[in-house]
Design a protein around this motif. Structure first.
Motif, PDB file in Angstrom:
ATOM      1  N   SER A  54       2.861  -3.444  -5.589  1.00 48.40           N
ATOM      2  CA  SER A  54       2.212  -2.561  -6.564  1.00 48.40           C
ATOM      3  C   SER A  54       0.703  -2.736  -6.567  1.00 48.40           C
ATOM      4  N   ILE A  55       0.205  -3.851  -6.012  1.00 49.24           N
ATOM      5  CA  ILE A  55      -1.235  -4.120  -5.968  1.00 49.24           C
ATOM      6  C   ILE A  55      -1.804  -3.846  -4.578  1.00 49.24           C
ATOM      7  N   VAL A  56      -1.176  -4.397  -3.556  1.00 48.33           N
ATOM      8  CA  VAL A  56      -1.632  -4.224  -2.172  1.00 48.33           C
ATOM      9  C   VAL A  56      -0.690  -3.261  -1.466  1.00 48.33           C
ATOM     10  N   LYS A  57      -1.250  -2.165  -0.972  1.00 48.69           N
ATOM     11  CA  LYS A  57      -0.414  -1.086  -0.456  1.00 48.69           C
ATOM     12  C   LYS A  57      -0.642  -0.779   1.025  1.00 48.69           C
ATOM     13  N   THR A  58      -1.484  -1.581   1.703  1.00 48.22           N
ATOM     14  CA  THR A  58      -1.740  -1.342   3.123  1.00 48.22           C
ATOM     15  C   THR A  58      -1.530  -2.622   3.921  1.00 48.22           C
ATOM     16  N   GLU A  59      -1.228  -2.456   5.188  1.00 45.51           N
ATOM     17  CA  GLU A  59      -1.059  -3.604   6.073  1.00 45.51           C
ATOM     18  C   GLU A  59      -2.350  -4.411   6.171  1.00 45.51           C
TER      19      GLU A  59
END
Length: 223
Positions: free
Chosen positions: A97-102
């Motif tokens: 929910s906070i970090v959404k990218t590789e």
């Protein structure tokens, strides 16, 4: 028989292949390794070597452990308590929910690992005036993975993450010994020593380098 790397030396059996830290799968994280290595005083080459061992640079590897450095719930809880953050394990895959990218997931994992290994290096280095850089790399990397009792061996306590205002630090036991896991971390740095050196401490950012997709043999012991 399977080759184990979480085992005390000798480390002489040939196991699976590891990425050389200069190849594209690992060097893709070079910019983040430079950023967090400089922030925490750690050689970016050491950060990249452990990423190669753990996941080969793939943030989606693993089931019970997550992200570039295979972070588990215990480590994440200690980090969140110290930093007053609310990361979940899914954030280390870029699916939280906070970090959404590789890319964000890789940066976060390197940041967590860099602070952990920095504080551990300082704690280990403070135990004796004769600790060599090679042993610091081997012992510190081993204790990220989980230290076995190898001789000679003694227990050192340290705080892996510094606390922000209102945060709570968690003490962790570590040992002054290394396994074949730590040997592999040092070997990967040594192979690339003309690029990153073999000191665990930060001295410079690593520049981009053209390097073929090369593999290095992991060492361990048949069990």
């Amino acid at each position: 028989m399977a080759v184990k790397i979480e085992i005390c030396p000798p480390c002489d059996a040939q196991g699976r292949d590891l990425h050389d830290i200069r190849n594209t799968a690992i060097q893709k994280w070079r910019a983040h390794a430079n950023t967090w290595g400089k922030e925490f005083g750690v050689n970016p080459g050491l950060l990249l070597s452990v990423a190669s061992i753990e996941t080969g640079g793939d943030v989606n590897v693993g089931s019970s452990y997550y992200g570039l450095y295979q972070i588990g719930s215990e480590m994440l809880t200690a980090y969140n308590k110290a930093k007053k953050t609310n990361y979940t394990l899914a954030d280390f895959r870029g699916k939280g929910s906070i970090v959404k990218t590789e890319d964000g997931a890789g940066s976060l994992a390197i940041k967590v690992f860099a602070e952990f290994i920095s504080n551990l290096l300082v704690a280990l280095d403070g135990t004796t005036d004769t600790y060599t850089n090679e042993r610091l790399v081997k012992d510190a990397a081993t204790n990220w993975n989980g230290s076995l009792t190898c001789s000679p061996d003694s227990v050192v306590y340290f705080y892996p993450f510094s606390a922000v205002s209102g945060g709570a630090t968690t003490k962790r036991a570590t040992r002054t010994s290394f396994t074949c896991y730590g040997q592999n971390a040092y070997n990967l740095m040594n192979y690339a020593s003309s690029w990153c050196g073999t000191s665990p401490w930060y001295s410079k950012d690593l520049p981009a380098v053209s390097f073929s997709t090369t593999y290095r043999k992991l060492v361990g012991r048949n069990v």
